[in-house]
Motif scaffolding. Structure first.
Motif, PDB file in Angstrom:
ATOM      1  N   PHE A   4       4.107 -13.451 -11.208  1.00 34.92           N
ATOM      2  CA  PHE A   4       4.806 -12.346 -10.580  1.00 34.92           C
ATOM      3  C   PHE A   4       5.752 -11.727 -11.584  1.00 34.92           C
ATOM      4  N   PHE A  15      13.275  -2.493 -12.479  1.00 36.06           N
ATOM      5  CA  PHE A  15      12.724  -2.692 -11.141  1.00 36.06           C
ATOM      6  C   PHE A  15      13.220  -1.644 -10.152  1.00 36.06           C
ATOM      7  N   VAL A  21       1.280  -3.366 -10.126  1.00 36.64           N
ATOM      8  CA  VAL A  21       1.315  -4.777 -10.508  1.00 36.64           C
ATOM      9  C   VAL A  21      -0.017  -5.418 -10.115  1.00 36.64           C
ATOM     10  N   VAL A  24       1.494  -9.330  -5.721  1.00 38.46           N
ATOM     11  CA  VAL A  24       2.825  -9.241  -5.129  1.00 38.46           C
ATOM     12  C   VAL A  24       3.072 -10.499  -4.307  1.00 38.46           C
ATOM     13  N   PHE A  29       4.961  -7.413   2.390  1.00 41.81           N
ATOM     14  CA  PHE A  29       4.106  -6.381   1.832  1.00 41.81           C
ATOM     15  C   PHE A  29       3.281  -5.727   2.931  1.00 41.81           C
ATOM     16  N   CYS A  57      -4.459 -10.375  -3.269  1.00 41.43           N
ATOM     17  CA  CYS A  57      -4.251  -9.335  -4.288  1.00 41.43           C
ATOM     18  C   CYS A  57      -5.404  -9.293  -5.292  1.00 41.43           C
ATOM     19  N   CYS A  67      -2.331  -2.766  -6.323  1.00 40.15           N
ATOM     20  CA  CYS A  67      -1.109  -3.300  -5.717  1.00 40.15           C
ATOM     21  C   CYS A  67       0.073  -2.631  -6.408  1.00 40.15           C
ATOM     22  N   TRP A  68       1.032  -2.238  -5.624  1.00 41.48           N
ATOM     23  CA  TRP A  68       2.215  -1.567  -6.160  1.00 41.48           C
ATOM     24  C   TRP A  68       3.476  -2.262  -5.696  1.00 41.48           C
ATOM     25  N   TYR A  69       4.391  -2.415  -6.616  1.00 42.48           N
ATOM     26  CA  TYR A  69       5.745  -2.851  -6.292  1.00 42.48           C
ATOM     27  C   TYR A  69       6.531  -1.587  -5.966  1.00 42.48           C
TER      28      TYR A  69
END
Length: 194
Positions: A4, A15, A21, A24, A29, A57, A67-69
């Motif tokens: 991670f 951040f 990413v 996650v 999420f 993921c 996948c997005w943060y």
């Protein structure tokens, strides 16, 4: 390995912005229904806890989703509460089984070599250090997981076939994005945690 980004790192300006990413954390999420369907469902039935979000993921990434943060207000996640209730000796076999199941169902030879080999070396080192300290727990957990995975052979083949039907991204393409070196702060924090 699939770590991670930002795990064990203090808050930092890097951040403050959304970023793509590979995986996650599962504490909080959101996933689109069509993505879940393309990835073969939300979680495998025997994944009671641990590694299930990483598996999801990977399946999403291999099905062509990202996948997005996204920075949001803080969400408090009480990490390892399940393990503290049951004890690591009961959790570790499930954790290792989930990792093995995920590797065997998500990835072909290239992916299993690229991720599985370092994990096996890390596991060997973990077992050796634990045995030197008089703790056979990790070795017993790996043995238990290996036995369970042998029993899962048919389920692994069935699950892999379903995932291959929706796979649009090669192992090599997914892993070229997913496996990146972490900043030195990550490894320092990880070493401090023991």
């Amino acid at each position: 390995m699939l770590a991670f980004r930002g795990q064990y790192a203090d808050e930092a300006p890097e951040f403050d912005e959304p970023m793509r990413v590979a995986v996650v954390g599962g504490a909080f999420f959101i996933v689109r229904r069509e993505a879940v369907n393309a990835a073969g469902g939300i979680f495998h039935a025997h994944f009671k806890s641990y590694y299930e979000e990483i598996d999801l993921c990977c399946r999403l990434g291999l099905a062509g989703y990202e996948c997005w943060y996204v920075p949001t207000p803080a969400v408090l996640h009480l990490h390892s509460v399940t393990a503290s209730k049951f004890g690591w000796e009961k959790i570790l076999p499930q954790y290792y089984r989930n990792i093995g199941f995920s590797l065997r169902t998500c990835f072909g030879r290239y992916g299993r070599l690229r991720i599985g080999l370092p994990l096996k070396l890390l596991s060997f080192a973990q077992c050796a250090v634990a045995l030197l300290k008089g703790n056979a727990g990790p070795l017993k957990a790996h043995r238990s997981a290996a036995k369970a995975l042998r029993g899962d052979a048919d389920l692994i083949c069935e699950t892999r076939d379903k995932l291959l039907a929706n796979k649009t991204v090669s192992d090599r393409e997914f892993l070229s994005f997913a496996i990146r070196s972490q900043p030195w702060r990550y490894y320092l924090a990880l070493a401090r945690r023991g």
